[in-house]
Scaffold this motif. Structure first.
Motif, PDB file in Angstrom:
ATOM      1  N   VAL A  88      22.377-112.701 -17.069  1.00 17.54           N
ATOM      2  CA  VAL A  88      21.399-112.327 -16.041  1.00 17.54           C
ATOM      3  C   VAL A  88      20.762-110.976 -16.328  1.00 17.54           C
ATOM      4  N   ASP A  89      21.367-110.209 -17.245  1.00 16.01           N
ATOM      5  CA  ASP A  89      20.788-108.902 -17.571  1.00 16.01           C
ATOM      6  C   ASP A  89      21.350-108.452 -18.916  1.00 16.01           C
ATOM      7  N   ILE A  90      20.527-107.764 -19.702  1.00 13.26           N
ATOM      8  CA  ILE A  90      20.991-107.212 -20.972  1.00 13.26           C
ATOM      9  C   ILE A  90      20.136-106.004 -21.315  1.00 13.26           C
ATOM     10  N   ARG A  91      20.782-104.986 -21.872  1.00 15.26           N
ATOM     11  CA  ARG A  91      20.056-103.822 -22.379  1.00 15.26           C
ATOM     12  C   ARG A  91      20.433-103.644 -23.842  1.00 15.26           C
ATOM     13  N   ILE A  92      19.429-103.649 -24.713  1.00 16.67           N
ATOM     14  CA  ILE A  92      19.653-103.472 -26.151  1.00 16.67           C
ATOM     15  C   ILE A  92      19.030-102.155 -26.580  1.00 16.67           C
ATOM     16  N   ARG A  93      19.805-101.352 -27.291  1.00 16.00           N
ATOM     17  CA  ARG A  93      19.322-100.107 -27.889  1.00 16.00           C
ATOM     18  C   ARG A  93      19.240-100.320 -29.399  1.00 16.00           C
ATOM     19  N   PHE A  94      18.036-100.109 -29.975  1.00 21.44           N
ATOM     20  CA  PHE A  94      17.816-100.305 -31.402  1.00 21.44           C
ATOM     21  C   PHE A  94      17.943 -98.956 -32.105  1.00 21.44           C
ATOM     22  N   LEU A  95      18.881 -98.860 -33.022  1.00 18.33           N
ATOM     23  CA  LEU A  95      19.198 -97.577 -33.636  1.00 18.33           C
ATOM     24  C   LEU A  95      18.841 -97.520 -35.115  1.00 18.33           C
ATOM     25  N   ASN A  96      18.927 -98.651 -35.828  1.00 14.90           N
ATOM     26  CA  ASN A  96      18.632 -98.673 -37.260  1.00 14.90           C
ATOM     27  C   ASN A  96      18.029-100.022 -37.630  1.00 14.90           C
ATOM     28  N   GLU A  97      17.366-100.072 -38.779  1.00 11.07           N
ATOM     29  CA  GLU A  97      16.809-101.324 -39.277  1.00 11.07           C
ATOM     30  C   GLU A  97      17.892-102.161 -39.946  1.00 11.07           C
ATOM     31  N   ALA A  98      17.724-103.473 -39.862  1.00 10.27           N
ATOM     32  CA  ALA A  98      18.576-104.403 -40.591  1.00 10.27           C
ATOM     33  C   ALA A  98      17.672-105.299 -41.419  1.00 10.27           C
ATOM     34  N   LYS A  99      17.960-105.435 -42.715  1.00  8.69           N
ATOM     35  CA  LYS A  99      17.093-106.183 -43.618  1.00  8.69           C
ATOM     36  C   LYS A  99      17.766-107.468 -44.085  1.00  8.69           C
ATOM     37  N   ALA A 100      16.956-108.384 -44.598  1.00  9.63           N
ATOM     38  CA  ALA A 100      17.482-109.650 -45.119  1.00  9.63           C
ATOM     39  C   ALA A 100      18.515-109.379 -46.209  1.00  9.63           C
ATOM     40  N   GLY A 101      19.615-110.118 -46.151  1.00  9.68           N
ATOM     41  CA  GLY A 101      20.674-109.951 -47.131  1.00  9.68           C
ATOM     42  C   GLY A 101      21.690-108.896 -46.765  1.00  9.68           C
ATOM     43  N   GLU A 102      21.444-108.142 -45.668  1.00  9.38           N
ATOM     44  CA  GLU A 102      22.362-107.081 -45.254  1.00  9.38           C
ATOM     45  C   GLU A 102      23.439-107.653 -44.334  1.00  9.38           C
ATOM     46  N   ARG A 103      24.648-107.162 -44.498  1.00  5.33           N
ATOM     47  CA  ARG A 103      25.747-107.605 -43.647  1.00  5.33           C
ATOM     48  C   ARG A 103      25.711-106.875 -42.313  1.00  5.33           C
ATOM     49  N   ILE A 104      25.910-107.636 -41.233  1.00  2.00           N
ATOM     50  CA  ILE A 104      26.038-107.034 -39.908  1.00  2.00           C
ATOM     51  C   ILE A 104      27.341-107.512 -39.276  1.00  2.00           C
ATOM     52  N   VAL A 105      27.979-106.598 -38.554  1.00  4.95           N
ATOM     53  CA  VAL A 105      29.221-106.886 -37.844  1.00  4.95           C
ATOM     54  C   VAL A 105      29.055-106.436 -36.404  1.00  4.95           C
ATOM     55  N   VAL A 106      29.392-107.304 -35.453  1.00  2.00           N
ATOM     56  CA  VAL A 106      29.340-106.951 -34.031  1.00  2.00           C
ATOM     57  C   VAL A 106      30.764-106.916 -33.495  1.00  2.00           C
ATOM     58  N   ARG A 107      31.095-105.821 -32.813  1.00  2.00           N
ATOM     59  CA  ARG A 107      32.395-105.688 -32.146  1.00  2.00           C
ATOM     60  C   ARG A 107      32.141-105.586 -30.648  1.00  2.00           C
ATOM     61  N   SER A 108      32.873-106.362 -29.888  1.00  2.00           N
ATOM     62  CA  SER A 108      32.587-106.522 -28.456  1.00  2.00           C
ATOM     63  C   SER A 108      33.809-106.175 -27.615  1.00  2.00           C
ATOM     64  N   GLN A 109      33.551-105.626 -26.424  1.00  2.00           N
ATOM     65  CA  GLN A 109      34.644-105.340 -25.501  1.00  2.00           C
ATOM     66  C   GLN A 109      34.258-105.778 -24.091  1.00  2.00           C
ATOM     67  N   LEU A 110      35.280-106.072 -23.318  1.00  2.00           N
ATOM     68  CA  LEU A 110      35.097-106.485 -21.930  1.00  2.00           C
ATOM     69  C   LEU A 110      35.091-105.251 -21.042  1.00  2.00           C
ATOM     70  N   LEU A 111      34.006-105.081 -20.285  1.00  2.00           N
ATOM     71  CA  LEU A 111      33.931-103.973 -19.341  1.00  2.00           C
ATOM     72  C   LEU A 111      34.364-104.396 -17.944  1.00  2.00           C
ATOM     73  N   ASP A 112      34.037-105.644 -17.562  1.00  2.00           N
ATOM     74  CA  ASP A 112      34.359-106.102 -16.214  1.00  2.00           C
ATOM     75  C   ASP A 112      34.454-107.630 -16.233  1.00  2.00           C
ATOM     76  N   GLY A 113      35.576-108.143 -15.772  1.00  2.00           N
ATOM     77  CA  GLY A 113      35.753-109.590 -15.690  1.00  2.00           C
ATOM     78  C   GLY A 113      36.171-110.025 -14.306  1.00  2.00           C
ATOM     79  N   SER A 114      35.826-109.239 -13.303  1.00  2.00           N
ATOM     80  CA  SER A 114      36.253-109.546 -11.942  1.00  2.00           C
ATOM     81  C   SER A 114      35.347-110.596 -11.307  1.00  2.00           C
ATOM     82  N   GLY A 115      35.937-111.420 -10.466  1.00  2.00           N
ATOM     83  CA  GLY A 115      35.161-112.412  -9.730  1.00  2.00           C
ATOM     84  C   GLY A 115      34.375-113.318 -10.659  1.00  2.00           C
ATOM     85  N   LYS A 116      33.082-113.437 -10.386  1.00  2.00           N
ATOM     86  CA  LYS A 116      32.214-114.306 -11.175  1.00  2.00           C
ATOM     87  C   LYS A 116      31.542-113.550 -12.324  1.00  2.00           C
TER      88      LYS A 116
END
Length: 470
Positions: A379-407
């Motif tokens: 329902v909502d997302i905020r993306i901050r773009f900090l650097n360029e990513a080019k074809a052939g470059e490896r990207i890794v995303v690490r994720s954490q849970l901030l809130d899992g209460s209720g729905k």
């Protein structure tokens, strides 16, 4: 345990085989007496490292080790697979196969990349002929999945499937197998068209790439013609166009005399067509186009794209460590980049969407859960773009849970490149919904329990700074 492939002959095809095995986690021992072989195979590997990982939405296994050896015996010692890719001369192939067989275990698979010779010809005089067979690939071997198997076993085919290839089991021996016989027909007719001044080499190529080549890439020949028959199908097509087989449309039973003049005509037109590009540039263009087309087929679950998805499902799952969960580890594909040659905004969103899917799966809201009628919607997302990513470059995303209460399911993602530089961040809010009512509802008990467990594990992680938050 890491498996080993022995590659005998390191030209275009042998180098492609080496790349296919290496990038799927096999070690490779290469024998080729050509003093330039290491340089040549290095160029093939550079192309393969650029292209093959872009087909997949998860990372390939760690690359195997390439070792150049001085003898065939050294190459096959302890190998799990042998691929002979020496020049297309029967006496040479027989001589090499004799040397391989002299020291190879009786059960070692020995595939030949021959495009025309039959297994019976390769096996003449061999002590264990049953383990010598045709495994004929197509260039570039590291991208194109087809490999024609003649005289091989289902077990040999399974090995090739494990490295993402499509083994086509040819039912009987025949000169040039299946695909090259089809190519030979098109090649012969194309030579006549150029020789008779009907078309140039570029015009013949345009007829293929702007027309039936696109159809063939995802449907082949017979399925294409079935559609051409309309609602009445293949029988109607055969009835309508069958009589044309008796008309003198083609010269397939005749071959133009292969004179110096014809060679010069073809070579001159070919140079005019694409001589402004080097072979390396043409290879890179070919590979990028193949990746984009095959990924489009992958999105539709069709043809070569479906094969990529099947192979991708066998790749190792992401390894997890303490802290945030690694939800994406992949190469940026060519079709994710724009006119500025870097990944565009929508594809950052795609990467974070994939990360959210991985987090959902981690708490049990996986494909089966969704099929059962429950899911999470962003329902909502905020993306901050900090650097360029080019074809052939490896990207890794690490994720954490901030809130899992209720729905609620509030996530925070950080994207990094291979050097550890932060490329982007995203905070994402999802709400649990019923797919029947399309309204918010409480998650199932199993998901709730996993959410509580993850929340406890992530409670002490470093929290995003205020400027990074929604």
């Amino acid at each position: 345990m890491t498996k080993t492939a022995a590659i005998i002959g390191g030209g275009v095809i042998g180098g492609g085989w080496a790349a296919r095995f290496l990038l799927n986690g096999w070690d490779v021992r290469l024998f080729d007496p050509d003093p330039e072989s290491e340089r040549k195979i290095g160029a093939v590997l550079a192309n393969a490292r650029h292209a093959l990982p872009m087909l997949y939405d998860r990372s390939l296994p760690p690359e195997g080790q390439l070792t150049k050896v001085d003898t065939i015996t050294q190459a096959i010692d302890g190998a799990d697979w042998v691929q002979e890719s020496v020049p297309e001369r029967l006496f040479l192939k027989q001589m090499v196969l004799e040397e391989i067989e002299a020291t190879a275990p009786a059960d070692l698979p020995i595939g030949s990349s021959t495009s025309g010779f039959k297994p019976s010809e390769l096996r003449e005089g061999r002590a264990h002929p049953e383990r010598i067979f045709v495994a004929h690939p197509f260039n570039p071997v590291y991208l194109l999945p087809l490999v024609e198997i003649v005289g091989g076993t289902p077990a040999f085919a399974d090995i090739l499937r494990s490295i993402g290839m499509y083994p086509l089991m040819v039912r009987a021996e025949i000169d040039a197998h299946i695909a090259d016989r089809l190519l030979e027909a098109v090649w012969r007719e194309s030579l006549w068209l150029v020789k008779d001044g009907i078309a140039t080499t570029e015009e013949v190529d345009n007829a293929i790439r702007y027309g039936f080549g696109l159809r063939w890439a995802q449907m082949g020949l017979f399925e294409t013609y079935r559609i051409a028959g309309g609602e009445a199908g293949m029988k109607h097509f055969m009835a309508q166009f069958g009589p044309a087989l008796e008309w003198p449309w083609t010269k397939l039973m005749d071959v133009p005399e292969f004179t110096d003049e014809l060679v010069e005509l073809i070579a001159g037109q070919s140079d005019a067509q694409s001589g402004h590009l080097s072979i390396r540039e043409l290879e890179r263009l070919r590979d990028d186009n193949l990746v984009a087309m095959m990924r489009a087929l992958k999105a539709r679950g069709a043809a070569a794209g479906a094969l990529i998805s099947e192979h991708e499902a066998t790749l190792p799952a992401l390894a997890q460590a303490e802290g945030p969960i690694t939800t994406v580890d992949r190469i940026v594909p060519i079709d994710w980049t724009d006119y500025n040659s870097h990944m565009n905004e929508s594809r950052f969103g795609q990467a974070f969407s994939d990360a959210a899917d991985a987090m959902m799966a981690a708490i049990g809201a996986d494909a089966d859960y969704v099929a059962g009628g429950l899911s999470y919607f962003t329902v909502d997302i905020r993306i901050r773009f900090l650097n360029e990513a080019k074809a052939g470059e490896r990207i890794v995303v690490r994720s954490q849970l901030l809130d899992g209460s209720g729905k609620k399911l509030r996530l925070f993602h950080r994207m990094f490149n291979a050097s550890g530089e932060e490329m982007a961040t995203a905070e994402q809010l999802l709400i649990h919904v019923s797919l029947q009512t399309r309204r918010a509802c409480e998650p199932a008990e199993m998901v709730r329990n996993r959410l509580d467990s993850m929340a406890a594990a992530h409670r002490n992680l470093k929290q995003p700074a205020p400027k990074e938050r929604l």
